[in-house]
Design an enzyme around this catalytic site. Structure first.
Site, PDB file in Angstrom:
ATOM      1  N   ASP A   1     -16.288   5.281  35.304  1.00  0.00           N
ATOM      2  CA  ASP A   1     -16.367   3.824  35.278  1.00  0.00           C
ATOM      3  C   ASP A   1     -16.862   3.304  33.931  1.00  0.00           C
ATOM      4  OD1 ASP A   1     -15.382   3.525  37.808  1.00  0.00           O
ATOM      5  OD2 ASP A   1     -17.324   3.252  38.776  1.00  0.00           O
TER       6      ASP A   1
ATOM      7  N   ARG B   1     -41.430 -15.155  35.753  1.00  0.00           N
ATOM      8  CA  ARG B   1     -42.301 -14.271  34.981  1.00  0.00           C
ATOM      9  C   ARG B   1     -42.116 -12.853  35.495  1.00  0.00           C
ATOM     10  NH1 ARG B   1     -44.891 -19.120  35.400  1.00  0.00           N
ATOM     11  NH2 ARG B   1     -45.928 -19.899  33.494  1.00  0.00           N
TER      12      ARG B   1
ATOM     13  N   SER C   1     -29.231  -1.444  42.336  1.00  0.00           N
ATOM     14  CA  SER C   1     -30.412  -0.602  42.154  1.00  0.00           C
ATOM     15  C   SER C   1     -31.711  -1.397  42.270  1.00  0.00           C
ATOM     16  CB  SER C   1     -30.357   0.114  40.804  1.00  0.00           C
ATOM     17  OG  SER C   1     -30.578  -0.786  39.735  1.00  0.00           O
TER      18      SER C   1
END
Length: 266
Positions: free
Chosen positions: A51, A150, A168
């Site tokens: 990929d 933040r 992920s």
């Protein structure tokens, strides 16, 4: 597909990759296709590898709108963009000739960093601090100030990119038939003093996302476009939206996006 006969092969330049490229070239010629050395003469662009090679092929050839892209896996397994096995080249070409393939149009991101020309991403755009200090971003959806983030940074992913870096960090997997972009946080700070949404959110392809960097020393962020990095100093704002451009990929009829997800993750 009958009028598309000119193929450019994108591969690495190591000995094994060049040997695979020659094998593919010889096979292509047997079936009446031609291999061109100049990508601008091609109407089909083929990547050899995984990929990552497919992403590089699309980027290095400029997200061509007049070409079809196809990924051939040399890793032994199919990927999210690679529909074809290198060890089954002749059947692959017969499938193309017999119209056993479909063309899928994948949405891409258009990214503007300050006044620079647009950059494009097929998987995702990411922005992170390049110093050991909390990254502060004012997040705007269209003209609305949505939140002040933040943390370490953010990932903005396409539907096909939702299965990569985005997944992920526990982002959702999104059907590529939905024209949208997904925003996912990297290690956000949430406390009694600071607050963000704390989860990924999905924006319609009609909306735009603007990230304004608070000028506290983090004006030289690390920015990623798919599997490449972007180096720009003194960044003030980044605007991300879906592009009108698409990447047209060749896929087998029996190898849908969700079949790929199942094969890869389940």
């Amino acid at each position: 597909m009958s009028e598309r006969k000119h193929i450019f092969i994108y591969s690495k330049h190591d000995e094994a990759s060049l040997a695979n490229k020659k094998t593919l070239s010889d096979t292509i010629h047997k079936f009446g296709f031609s291999v061109v050395e100049d990508e601008n003469d091609a109407n089909i662009i083929v990547s050899l590898g995984g990929d990552g090679a497919f992403l590089q092929a699309v980027r290095k050839t400029g997200f061509r709108q007049d070409c079809l892209y196809a990924g051939i896996s040399t890793t032994g397994t199919l990927g999210m963009y690679c529909d074809f096995h290198f060890n089954d080249l002749e059947n692959m070409i017969r499938d193309v000739q017999n119209a056993e393939i479909e063309v899928r149009r994948y949405p891409i991101l258009q990214v503007f960093v300050d006044e620079n020309p647009a950059f494009y991403c097929l998987n995702e755009f990411s922005i992170r601090s390049n110093i050991t200090k909390t990254f502060v971003l004012d997040v705007h959806i269209d003209d609305l100030h949505f939140e002040t983030f933040r943390g370490d940074g953010m990932i903005i992913a396409t539907p096909t990119g939702s299965t990569a870096y985005n997944k992920s960090v526990n982002g959702a997997v999104v059907d590529p038939l939905l024209p949208c972009l997904q925003v996912s946080e990297l290690a956000s700070v949430n406390s009694n003093k600071f607050r963000t949404l704390g989860s990924s959110f999905i924006l319609s392809g009609q909306r735009s996302l603007t990230l304004k960097l608070q000028q506290n020393g983090n004006v030289f962020p690390t920015m990623g476009m798919d599997n490449e990095s972007l180096s720009i100093q003194h960044v003030d704002a980044v605007k991300i939206q879906l592009s009108d451009l698409v990447v047209k990929t060749v896929k087998l009829k029996n190898n849908s996006f969700w079949e790929k997800v199942k094969r890869t993750y389940l």
